[in-house]
Design a protein around this motif. Structure first.
Motif, PDB file in Angstrom:
ATOM      1  N   PRO A  97       0.767  -1.184  -0.046  1.00 24.82           N
ATOM      2  CA  PRO A  97      -0.006  -0.099  -0.165  1.00 24.82           C
ATOM      3  C   PRO A  97       0.807   1.129   0.094  1.00 24.82           C
ATOM      4  O   PRO A  97       0.297   2.346  -0.536  1.00 24.82           O
ATOM      5  N   GLU A  98       2.048   1.281   0.631  1.00 24.85           N
ATOM      6  CA  GLU A  98       2.886   2.540   0.670  1.00 24.85           C
ATOM      7  C   GLU A  98       3.309   2.766  -0.881  1.00 24.85           C
ATOM      8  O   GLU A  98       3.798   4.081  -0.926  1.00 24.85           O
ATOM      9  N   GLU A  99       3.277   1.901  -1.640  1.00 23.08           N
ATOM     10  CA  GLU A  99       3.917   2.444  -2.990  1.00 23.08           C
ATOM     11  C   GLU A  99       2.618   3.163  -3.811  1.00 23.08           C
ATOM     12  O   GLU A  99       3.226   3.825  -4.849  1.00 23.08           O
ATOM     13  N   CYS A 100       1.571   3.195  -3.465  1.00 17.07           N
ATOM     14  CA  CYS A 100       0.561   3.866  -4.137  1.00 17.07           C
ATOM     15  C   CYS A 100       0.672   5.521  -3.438  1.00 17.07           C
ATOM     16  O   CYS A 100       0.316   5.614  -2.381  1.00 17.07           O
ATOM     17  N   ARG A 101       0.902   6.290  -4.198  1.00 14.11           N
ATOM     18  CA  ARG A 101       1.398   7.649  -3.825  1.00 14.11           C
ATOM     19  C   ARG A 101      -0.001   8.370  -3.382  1.00 14.11           C
ATOM     20  O   ARG A 101      -0.298   9.273  -2.689  1.00 14.11           O
ATOM     21  N   ASP A 102      -1.009   8.144  -4.197  1.00 14.38           N
ATOM     22  CA  ASP A 102      -2.310   9.032  -4.005  1.00 14.38           C
ATOM     23  C   ASP A 102      -3.000   8.379  -2.798  1.00 14.38           C
ATOM     24  O   ASP A 102      -2.838   7.628  -2.088  1.00 14.38           O
ATOM     25  N   GLU A 103      -3.672   9.439  -2.195  1.00 12.29           N
ATOM     26  CA  GLU A 103      -4.415   9.131  -1.105  1.00 12.29           C
ATOM     27  C   GLU A 103      -5.330   7.798  -1.164  1.00 12.29           C
ATOM     28  O   GLU A 103      -6.081   7.804  -2.024  1.00 12.29           O
ATOM     29  N   LYS A 104      -5.478   7.024  -0.263  1.00 13.08           N
ATOM     30  CA  LYS A 104      -6.261   5.660  -0.360  1.00 13.08           C
ATOM     31  C   LYS A 104      -7.638   6.180  -0.343  1.00 13.08           C
ATOM     32  O   LYS A 104      -8.209   6.877   0.512  1.00 13.08           O
ATOM     33  N   PRO A 105      -8.570   5.640  -1.420  1.00  9.58           N
ATOM     34  CA  PRO A 105      -9.778   5.992  -1.275  1.00  9.58           C
ATOM     35  C   PRO A 105     -10.719   5.226  -0.135  1.00  9.58           C
ATOM     36  O   PRO A 105     -10.029   4.214   0.447  1.00  9.58           O
ATOM     37  N   HIS A 106     -11.587   5.726   0.198  1.00 13.00           N
ATOM     38  CA  HIS A 106     -12.478   4.899   1.287  1.00 13.00           C
ATOM     39  C   HIS A 106     -12.852   3.531   0.827  1.00 13.00           C
ATOM     40  O   HIS A 106     -13.370   3.379  -0.258  1.00 13.00           O
ATOM     41  N   ALA A 107     -13.049   2.784   1.826  1.00 12.36           N
ATOM     42  CA  ALA A 107     -13.461   1.135   1.834  1.00 12.36           C
ATOM     43  C   ALA A 107     -14.927   1.451   2.274  1.00 12.36           C
ATOM     44  O   ALA A 107     -15.428   0.378   2.515  1.00 12.36           O
ATOM     45  N   LEU A 108     -15.129   2.524   2.896  1.00 13.37           N
ATOM     46  CA  LEU A 108     -16.721   2.346   3.537  1.00 13.37           C
ATOM     47  C   LEU A 108     -17.578   3.545   2.942  1.00 13.37           C
ATOM     48  O   LEU A 108     -16.739   4.608   2.415  1.00 13.37           O
ATOM     49  N   GLN A 109     -18.824   3.763   2.877  1.00 18.16           N
ATOM     50  CA  GLN A 109     -19.573   4.557   2.555  1.00 18.16           C
ATOM     51  C   GLN A 109     -21.008   4.393   3.286  1.00 18.16           C
ATOM     52  O   GLN A 109     -21.390   3.162   3.591  1.00 18.16           O
ATOM     53  N   ALA A 110     -21.696   5.355   3.058  1.00 16.79           N
ATOM     54  CA  ALA A 110     -23.032   5.554   4.012  1.00 16.79           C
ATOM     55  C   ALA A 110     -23.948   5.243   3.038  1.00 16.79           C
ATOM     56  O   ALA A 110     -23.879   5.278   1.728  1.00 16.79           O
TER      57      ALA A 110
END
Length: 1423
Positions: free
Chosen positions: A741-754
Motif C-alpha cells: 500500500p505504501e507504493e501507491c502515492r495517491d490518497e487511499k480511497p475510502h473502503a466504507l460509505q454510508a
C-alpha cells in the motif's frame, strides 16, 4: 646448625610457655575465649619424610585407644580416625581436629589429619576479638628491646592467616607469628577461618568447604522467599503548618536498609520495640551508632543525608524528616522487609460422619511470626508472596455403620459421602458495553446429604478444591468510533467555499450504531478554496430594459440548484467572446442530484436527468464598437483588401493527455483569433475551410506507478437509519500484480460509505433479562422493552408504545422454579426478663423451606440440624433500677419494719400446678391452682408474719398454710369467696364467686338514707340480697341472672346523690378464628377471617377480620412477625386489619391479640402474595392452510409464579403486551377462481350493469399469483362476472364556467374561484337533483404566477403483506410552470403533505383474500 637453631627454638619455647600461661589465665578470667594452638603430638612423636617434605603423622602408643575402622578403609593402609579434639574456641566458631595412623609406615596416600568447625555459638557482646587477644598476648614480650601495646591488623590480602599487629600510636606493623590460632577469622567481614595457617572457606552453615551464602533475608542458603524488597522515593512538600513528616516505616527484622534524603530536610529515626518503648534518635555529625541494639551508620553531606543499616533491625524504625527551611526534599529508600505473617496449617477438623465413610479437612491460619499468635487472614494477604495453602483431605470413619441405624452398610470399597463442591451463580452484567470490562459471580460451598439433598455449608469445606474464578473479562471488542467518509466537492467553482462529508459511528462489526462520544466527533464541514479567480465584468453602458418574462426566466435559471431529483444544473456563463460588438458566451450544464442526508451534491450521467437540456451557448454584447466614419472607412478598406486577415486560425496548445502514464495522446487545439487584438473569438468568425488540420502527439510515455483499484460496493448493512457499504481497495501495478500500500502515492480511497440514509420506522428494543429475584422458591425476571426509532445519526429516539407495530415482547417471566433447601426462621423476641437493669430476651426458631410455588412449609427440626441457626438469646437493657438515697435508708431504718411489696398484675393463661406471687400484686388465676404468696420484709422476724383476708386473720387449714419464711400457701385455689367493690366500679363475677359486696360510702360520714335499685327498679332485700342500711349491699351466690346495673341513691338534709355499678358475668377473651386456607386470585378486594393461609394478588386490598368475644370487651391489637406494620395498613373501628394496595413487603404472618382482665387470646393468618405477570401463551392454529398469508397468534396470558393461569384482572396493574404473530403453512395453494373488483355502473343514471374480471389462478408460497387456464379450476364454482345495477332517474346539472385557473396550486399565494350551479331536469324542475352530488362551487386557484408548490408522488406499497404497516411517497417542491423541482424554501413548510403514513393490509386471518377485499382493506391511518 645447633647454634643457629637455638634462638629459634628458644623463641618458640617462650611463645608456647606464654601461651600456656595465657590459657591458664583465660580459664580463670571470663574475658578470654581462645585456646592455644594445637599440640599435634600429645602422646606420639613427629616423623620426618626422607624426601624433605615435612608432614605430620600420628603414631599411637596405646593401641586400645584406636577407633573401629570403617568398611571403606579396611582395604587401605590407614588405621581408623581418632576422636575429635577439644574445640580451639569456646564461642564464635573454632576448629577441632581428628588424627589417624598409617599402618605401613610412610606409604599411605592422603592426610593423617582432618578438621571441622565447632563452638559456632555467638560470643557475648563484651567479649574481645579473637585476633586482638592474640596480638595482646605479645604486649609483655620485647620487640627490638621495647614493649608495645599491640593492636590487630585486619584484612591483609597477602597473608590473611599471619598474625600481623600494629603498635598503638606507632606506624609500626609487625608479623608477630606466621600463622594465627586455628579458628581465627581470615577477614573481619567473613566466616572463613584459618586452620594451620591456611584460609579455609566456611559457609553460612558454619561448615568447612561450604559455599552456602545468606540470601537478602538473612537465611542461610535461602531463596529470598521470606522477605520482600521495598524501594522507592517520596517527595515532600513543605507547608507552614507541617514541620515534620513520616517518610517510611521499616519493621523489625529488616535488612540492607539505605535511606537517603536529598535536600535541606533533616532525617531522624523514631524507634519502637516489641515491649512498646519508644525513642527518638537524631544525629548531627556522621558516624556509626547503636540504636536499639542495631548498628546504624549515618553519613552527612551538604545536601544529602544517608542512613545505612546492614541489619537485622532489632526494633521498628520510622524514618522522619524535619524541615528547617521552606524547600522541598526527596527521600529515597531501599530495604528488605521480612514477611512477618505466614500461613500455618491447622489440625484436621472432625469427621463429617461417625461411620460408613466420610472425610475430614484441615485449613490454614495466619500467624504473626514475631508474636507467635494467630491473626486475621488479611494480614497474610498483605504479602503477594504469601499463598494460602490448600486444605488437605483424608478419609475417616470408614467402619461400617451398625445395621440398626437404618442406613445402608457402606463397605470400604463403596464410594463414600460425596465431597463438598463449589456452586456458582450466573455472571453479572458486564461493567462496560465495549472496550473490555469485567463481570463477576458469587460462589457457595454446597454438600450433598445422605438423603440426596443439596445443602449450603461453610466455605472451608470446599477449600481443598481450587475456587473457580469469580471475575472474568468481557466485551473485549473495540468501542464504536467515528469514521469519516470522503469529502464532497467544493460548493463553489471559484474562490472560497465549503465542502462536506459524512461522519458515522461504526462499531467493531462495521455497523453504523450509536454510542460514540459526541465531543470526539470529527467535523463535517470545512472551508475549501478553488484556485480560480471569480471574474465579473463591469457594465460600461446602461443595459437596455429587458422584458419582465425574460428577466424572471434568467433569475430562475441563475438560481437553479440541485434537488433530490436529478436536475440539469448550469455552471456560470463564461465571459463574452468580444469586448465590443456581438459576442458569444458558453457554459457547462451538468446533471446533478442533492443527497438529503449529507446535504451535498454529486454529479450523475446526463441520461439520469429528465427534460430538455439547458442551452450551453448564447449571444452577448458588452458594448457597441466605435462606429466613427474613419473607423468605418478603415474597416471597409481593410475588408476590401483582405477580409480573411481580420480573423485567422492558430494553434493554442494541446488538450490534456488521455493517459497519465504508459503513453497517451493529446490533440492540438485550434482557436479563432482576432488578428489585431489577439483575443479568442467565436469559431464562426473564421473561415472553416482554412481551419488547420488535426494534429496529435504522444504524451506521458513513462511506466505507470502502482495505483489504487477499487472493487464494487457490497450490499448495505442496514435497511434504514444509516447503513454501511464496503468495498475492497488494493494497490496494484499496471500488470495487475499486487503492490504494498505504501507504493501507491495517491490518497487511499475510502473502503466504507454510508447508505440507506433515512430514519427507521419505530420498532421494539428488547434488552437482556436481569438476574432472577430469587435463587429458588419461585422468582421473577424483568427486562426493558421500549419503543424506539433509529435515526440517521445513529441515535435512538424513545417513542410512545402506540407507535410501534407488532406485539410487545414480554418484560417479565418466572424463574427459579425449584424448592429452596431447609433453613431456620425465627419468631419475635420475648419481653425482657427484668423490668430494670440488664436482662435477657429469647425467641424460638423453626425449620422451614420455601417451595417452588413460593409457599413456606414447616419441616422437622432434624432437617435443619446441620445448619448454624441465628442467636436465640440476647441481652436487653432496661432503665436503671432506682437506688434509695442514703438519707432515705436512714429514715426507713428509724421507722422500723418494712414490707417489700411489688405492684404487678398477673394473668394466668394456661393451667399450672403452682404459681409464686409477691404481696402487693393483683392476680387473675384459673381454678385448682396452688398459690404461694411471698411477703418479703426488712427488720422483722418472718416467723411472726400474720395474714389477713378481708380484715380477718387467717388460720392454718386444709386449704391454707404458712411457710417458715412467712409465705402464704393456698392449695387448689377455688373461686373468690367475696368480691368487694365500691359503687361506680364495674364488678365481674364467675361461676365460683360466693359473695359480692358493693359499698356506697360517703366522703364525710353523716346520717343518710340509702336506696338501692337494679336496672332502674327498686331493689328489695331478700335471702340473696342483703341491705344493711349503712351503704352496703351484698349478693350471695350470684349467677348470670344477677347481672345488671345496680344504683345507690343517698339523701340527707343537705341534698342527694346517685351512683351506679354494673355487675357482669366475666368471660375470658375468645377469637372466633377460622382455620382454613383461602386463595382467590380473581378478587381485587378480599375479606377473610383470622386464621389459616391467605393468598392474594399484588395491588389487591385485603381485610383480615378478628371477631372476638369476652367480658369485659377485649382490646384488639395487631402485629406482624419479624417486622412492623407498613404504612398501607390501617386498623378499622371494628378491630379488623385493612391492607391496601398490597406489595411484596406485606407478605408475612399477622397476629391478632385480644386482651381483657381475665387473659388474652391470639390468632394468626399467613399472607402470601401471588406475583403475576404477562406471558405469551401457546400458538393458535394457523389462519390459512396455504399461500403466504398464513399466520399464528400467540396471545398474552396472566400467570402466577407457579405457572398457573389466572384471570386477566390479576394483571390489570401491569401493561398487557401485544400478541405475537408468525407465518405458517407457507406453501402453494390449489387452483381456484379469483375475482377482481366490480366496476362502476355502466350508466350514471337509469339502469346499467357492473362487471368484474374472473380468472383461474393459484397463489404460490412466495406470494405470487400464477394465472392458469380456466379448465384447471372447477367450472361449477366459477363466480359471476356481471350483474345489473340501477341509479336515480337521469337529471342534468349545469354550471357556469368560472375564471380559468392555470392549475391546482397548493402554494402560499391562493385565491378562490367560484362558479354558479343550477339544476336542470327534462321537465324544468329543480327538485330532481341530488344535493350530495352537487358540484364544488369554490376552489383555490393561482393568483398570478406561484413561486412554487408541493407535488406529491404516488404511495409506495405497504411494507407488510397483512396487518399493519407503513408506506411512503415522494414529496417535491416544484415550479408550477416547468414542474421541475426547486429549493424547498420556496414552498410553504406548513402545507407540505405527509411523506409517510401507516397502512392496514388485508387481515392476517383471511385465507384467500380477493382483489376486492385487498383493495377495500387497504386503509390509510393518519396519526
Amino acid at each position: 646448625m645447633a647454634s643457629l637453631k637455638s634462638p629459634w627454638w628458644l623463641l618458640m619455647w617462650l611463645v608456647f610457655m606464654h601461651s600456656a600461661l595465657l590459657q591458664t589465665t583465660a580459664e580463670k578470667s571470663p574475658g578470654a575465649y581462645f585456646l592455644p594452638e594445637f599440640a599435634l603430638s600429645p602422646q606420639g612423636s613427629f616423623l620426618e619424610d626422607t624426601t624433605g617434605e615435612q608432614f605430620l603423622t600420628y603414631r599411637y602408643d596405646d593401641q586400645t585407644s584406636r577407633n573401629t575402622r570403617s568398611d571403606e578403609e579396611k582395604d587401605s593402609n590407614w588405621d581408623a580416625w581418632g576422636d575429635w579434639s577439644d574445640c580451639s574456641r569456646t564461642c564464635g566458631g573454632g576448629a577441632s581436629y581428628s588424627l589417624r595412623r598409617c599402618l605401613t609406615g610412610r606409604n599411605c596416600e592422603g592426610q593423617n589429619i582432618r578438621y571441622k568447625t565447632c563452638s559456632n555459638n555467638d560470643c557475648p557482646p563484651d567479649a574481645e576479638d579473637f585476633r586482638a587477644q592474640q596480638c595482646s598476648a605479645y604486649n609483655d614480650v620485647q620487640y627490638q628491646g621495647r614493649y608495645y601495646e599491640w593492636l590487630p591488623q585486619y584484612n591483609d590480602p597477602a597473608t590473611p592467616c599471619a598474625l600481623r599487629c600494629q603498635a598503638r600510636g606507632q606506624n609500626l606493623v609487625v608479623e608477630l607469628a606466621p600463622k594465627v590460632l586455628d579458628g581465627t577469622r581470615c577477614t573481619a567481614d567473613s566466616l572463613d577461618m584459618c586452620i594451620s595457617g591456611i584460609c579455609q572457606a566456611v559457609g553460612c552453615d558454619r561448615q568447612l568447604g561450604s559455599n552456602a551464602k545468606e540470601d537478602n533475608c538473612g537465611v542461610c542458603a535461602g531463596d529470598g522467599a521470606t522477605c520482600r524488597l521495598v524501594r522507592g522515593q517520596s517527595k515532600s512538600h513543605v507547608s507552614p503548618e507541617k514541620r515534620e513528616e513520616n517518610v517510611i516505616a521499616v519493621p523489625l527484622g529488616s535488612r540492607s536498609v539505605r535511606i537517603t534524603v536529598k535536600g535541606p530536610a533533616h532525617l531522624f529515626i523514631e524507634s519502637k520495640t516489641l515491649q512498646g518503648s519508644k525513642g527518638e534518635h537524631s544525629f548531627n555529625s556522621p558516624g556509626v551508632f547503636v540504636v536499639e541494639n542495631t548498628t546504624v551508620e549515618f553519613q552527612k553531606g551538604s545536601e544529602r543525608q544517608t542512613f545505612k543499616i546492614p541489619g537485622p533491625l532489632m526494633a521498628d524504625f520510622i524514618f522522619k524528616t524535619r524541615y528547617t527551611v521552606a524547600k522541598d526534599s526527596v527521600v529515597q529508600f531501599f530495604f528488605y522487609q521480612p514477611i512477618s505473617h505466614q500461613w500455618r496449617q491447622t489440625d484436621f477438623f472432625p469427621c463429617t460422619v461417625t461411620c460408613g465413610g466420610g472425610y475430614q479437612l484441615n485449613s490454614a491460619e495466619c500467624v504473626d511470626i514475631r508474636l507467635k499468635r494467630v491473626v486475621p487472614d488479611h494480614y497474610c494477604h498483605y504479602y503477594p508472596e504469601n499463598v494460602k495453602p490448600k486444605p488437605k483431605l483424608k478419609e475417616c470413619s470408614m467402619d461400617p455403620c451398625p445395621s440398626s441405624d437404618g442406613f445402608k452398610e457402606i463397605m470400604p470399597y463403596d464410594h463414600f459421602q460425596p465431597l463438598p463442591r463449589w456452586e456458582h451463580n450466573p455472571w453479572t452484567a458486564c461493567s462496560v458495553s465495549c472496550g473490555g470490562g469485567i463481570q463477576r459471580r458469587t460462589f457457595v460451598c454446597v454438600e450433598e446429604s445422605m438423603h440426596g439433598e443439596i445443602l449450603q455449608v461453610e466455605e472451608w469445606k470446599c477449600m481443598y478444591a481450587p475456587k473457580p474464578k469469580v471475575m472474568q473479562t468481557c466485551n473485549l471488542f473495540d468501542c464504536p468510533k467515528w469514521i469519516a467518509m470522503e469529502w464532497s466537492q467544493c460548493t463553489v467553482t471559484c474562490g472560497r467555499g465549503l465542502r462536506y462529508r459524512v461522519v458515522l459511528c461504526i462499531n467493531h462489526r462495521g455497523q453504523h450504531v450509536g454510542g460514540c462520544n459526541p465531543q470526539l466527533k470529527l467535523h463535517i464541514k470545512e472551508e475549501c478554496i478553488i484556485p480560480i479567480p471569480c471574474y465579473k465584468p463591469k457594465e460600461k453602458s446602461p443595459v437596455e430594459a429587458k422584458s419582465p418574462w425574460l428577466k424572471q426566466a434568467q433569475e430562475l435559471e441563475e438560481t437553479r440548484i440541485a434537488t433530490e431529483e436529478p436536475t440539469f444544473v448550469p455552471e456560470p456563463w463564461s465571459t463574452c467572446s468580444a469586448t465590443c460588438g456581438p459576442g458569444v458566451q458558453v457554459r457547462e450544464v451538468k446533471c446533478r442530484v442533492l443527497l438529503t442526508f449529507t446535504q451535498t451534491e454529486t454529479e450523475l450521467p446526463e441520461e439520469e436527468c429528465e427534460g430538455p437540456r439547458l442551452p450551453t451557448e448564447r449571444p452577448c454584447l458588452l458594448q457597441p464598437c466605435d462606429e466613427s466614419p474613419a473607423a468605418r472607412e478603415l474597416a471597409a478598406s481593410l475588408q476590401e483588401q483582405d477580409s480573411e486577415t481580420t480573423y485567422d486560425w492558430e494553434y493554442a496548445g494541446f488538450t490534456p493527455c488521455t493517459a497519465t502514464c504508459l503513453g497517451g495522446h493529446q490533440e492540438a487545439i485550434a482557436v479563432c483569433l482576432h488578428l489585431q487584438t489577439q483575443q479568442t473569438v467565436n469559431d464562426t468568425l473564421c473561415d472553416m475551410v482554412h481551419r488547420p488540420p488535426a494534429m496529435s502527439q504522444a504524451c506521458n510515455t513513462e511506466p505507470c506507478p502502482p495505483r489504487w483499484h477499487m472493487g464494487s460496493w457490497g450490499p448495505c448493512s442496514a435497511t434504514c437509519g444509516v447503513g454501511i457499504q464496503t468495498r475492497e481497495v488494493y494497490c496494484l501495478h499496471p500488470g495487475e500484480s499486487p503492490s504494498p500500500p505504501e507504493e501507491c502515492r495517491d490518497e487511499k480511497p475510502h473502503a466504507l460509505q454510508a447508505c440507506n440514509q433515512f430514519d427507521c420506522p419505530p420498532s421494539w428494543h428488547i434488552e437482556e433479562w436481569q438476574q432472577c429475584s430469587r435463587t429458588c422458591g419461585g422468582g421473577t425476571q424483568n427486562r426493558r422493552v421500549t419503543c424506539r426509532q433509529l435515526l440517521t445519526d445513529g441515535s435512538f429516539l424513545n417513542l410512545s408504545e402506540e407507535l410501534c407495530q407488532g406485539p410487545k415482547a414480554s418484560s417479565r417471566k418466572s424463574c427459579a422454579r425449584t424448592d429452596c433447601p431447609p433453613h431456620w426462621t425465627v419468631g419475635d423476641w420475648s419481653k425482657c426478663s427484668v423490668s430494670c437493669g440488664v436482662g435477657t430476651q429469647r425467641r424460638q426458631q423453626m425449620c422451614q423451606k420455601l417451595t417452588a410455588k413460593g409457599r413456606r412449609v414447616p419441616l422437622s427440626d432434624t432437617l435443619c440440624r446441620h445448619l448454624s441457626g441465628p442467636p436465640l438469646v440476647r441481652s436487653c437493657q432496661m432503665p436503671l433500677c432506682k437506688k434509695m438515697k442514703p438519707e432515705m435508708k436512714a429514715r426507713v431504718r428509724e421507722q422500723g419494719p418494712q414490707i417489700l411489696g411489688v405492684q404487678r398484675v398477673y394473668i394466668q393463661t394456661r393451667e399450672e400446678k403452682r404459681i409464686n406471687l409477691t404481696i402487693g400484686s393483683r392476680a387473675y388465676l384459673l381454678p385448682n391452682t396452688s398459690v404461694i404468696i411471698k411477703c418479703p420484709v426488712r427488720r422483722f422476724q418472718k416467723s411472726r408474719i400474720q395474714w389477713e383476708k378481708d380484715g380477718r386473720c387467717l388460720q392454718n387449714s386444709k386449704r391454707l398454710g404458712f411457710t417458715k419464711s412467712g409465705s402464704l400457701k393456698i392449695h387448689s385455689l377455688a373461686a373468690l369467696d367475696i368480691v368487694n367493690s365500691r359503687i361506680g366500679n364495674t364488678v365481674y363475677i364467675t361461676r365460683r364467686t360466693e359473695v359480692i359486696n358493693i359499698l356506697c360510702e360517703l366522703v364525710t360520714r353523716s346520717e343518710a338514707t340509702y336506696t338501692w335499685t337494679k336496672d332502674g327498679a327498686l331493689l328489695q332485700p331478700s335471702e340473696k340480697v342483703i341491705l344493711d342500711g349503712m351503704g352496703k349491699m351484698q349478693i350471695r351466690k350470684p349467677t348470670k341472672k344477677d347481672q345488671g346495673i345496680y344504683g345507690c341513691a343517698v339523701a340527707n338534709h343537705l341534698g342527694s346523690d346517685v351512683e351506679s355499678s354494673s355487675v357482669l358475668y366475666a368471660e375470658a377473651p375468645v377469637i372466633l378464628s377460622v382455620g382454613r386456607n383461602i386463595t382467590r386470585p380473581e378478587h381485587g378486594h378480599l375479606s377473610v377471617v383470622i386464621g389459616g393461609f391467605v393468598e392474594a394478588p399484588l395491588q389487591a386490598n385485603v381485610t383480615i377480620q378478628c371477631p372476638v368475644k369476652g367480658v369485659p370487651q377485649p382490646n384488639v391489637t395487631w402485629l406482624k412477625k419479624g417486622g412492623s406494620l407498613s404504612d398501607n395498613i390501617s386498623l378499622l373501628f371494628n378491630g379488623s386489619l385493612l391492607l391496601q394496595n398490597l406489595s411484596l413487603e406485606n407478605e408475612g404472618t399477622y397476629v391478632c391479640t385480644a386482651t381483657n382482665a381475665l387473659g388474652k387470646a391470639m390468632a394468626t393468618s399467613v399472607l402470601h402474595l401471588l406475583e403475576t405477570f404477562w406471558e405469551l401463551g401457546n400458538w393458535t392454529h394457523c389462519s390459512a392452510t396455504c399461500g403466504h398469508l398464513g399466520a399464528q397468534v400467540q396471545r398474552p396470558q396472566c400467570l402466577m409464579a407457579n405457572g398457573q393461569e389466572v384471570s386477566e384482572a390479576f394483571c390489570d396493574q401491569l401493561r398487557k403486551p401485544r400478541a405475537a404473530f408468525q407465518p405458517c403453512n407457507i406453501r402453494d395453494c390449489p387452483p381456484r377462481w379469483l375475482t377482481g373488483a366490480w366496476s362502476e355502473c355502466s350508466v350514471s343514471c337509469g339502469e346499467g350493469f357492473r362487471s368484474r374480471q374472473v380468472t383461474c389462478k393459484r397463489t404460490r408460497a412466495n406470494g405470487t399469483v400464477q394465472a392458469l387456464p380456466p379448465r384447471v379450476c372447477i367450472l361449477r364454482d366459477r363466480p359471476l362476472g356481471r350483474r345489473p345495477c340501477s341509479s336515480h332517474p337521469c337529471v342534468q346539472g349545469l354550471f357556469e364556467q368560472g375564471n380559468q385557473c392555470l392549475g391546482r396550486c397548493l402554494g402560499r399565494t391562493v385565491r378562490t374561484q367560484q362558479h354558479h350551479v343550477i339544476c336542470q331536469h327534462p321537465n324544468s324542475s329543480e327538485s330532481g337533483c341530488d344535493d350530495t352530488k352537487r358540484p364544488i362551487v369554490r376552489r383555490n386557484c393561482l393568483l398570478g404566477a406561484c413561486d412554487a408548490c408541493w407535488r406529491a408522488g404516488p404511495w409506495k406499497p405497504c411494507t407488510t403483506a397483512c396487518g399493519r404497516g407503513f408506506q411512503s411517497r415522494k414529496v417535491d417542491c416544484v415550479h408550477p410552470g416547468s414542474c421541475k423541482p426547486v429549493t424547498k424554501t420556496r414552498c410553504a413548510p406548513g402545507k407540505k403533505p405527509a411523506s409517510w403514513q401507516h397502512c392496514l393490509g388485508p387481515s392476517c386471518d383471511s385465507t384467500y383474500p380477493s382483489q376486492e377485499t385487498a383493495q377495500t382493506q387497504l386503509t390509510t391511518v393518519r396519526l
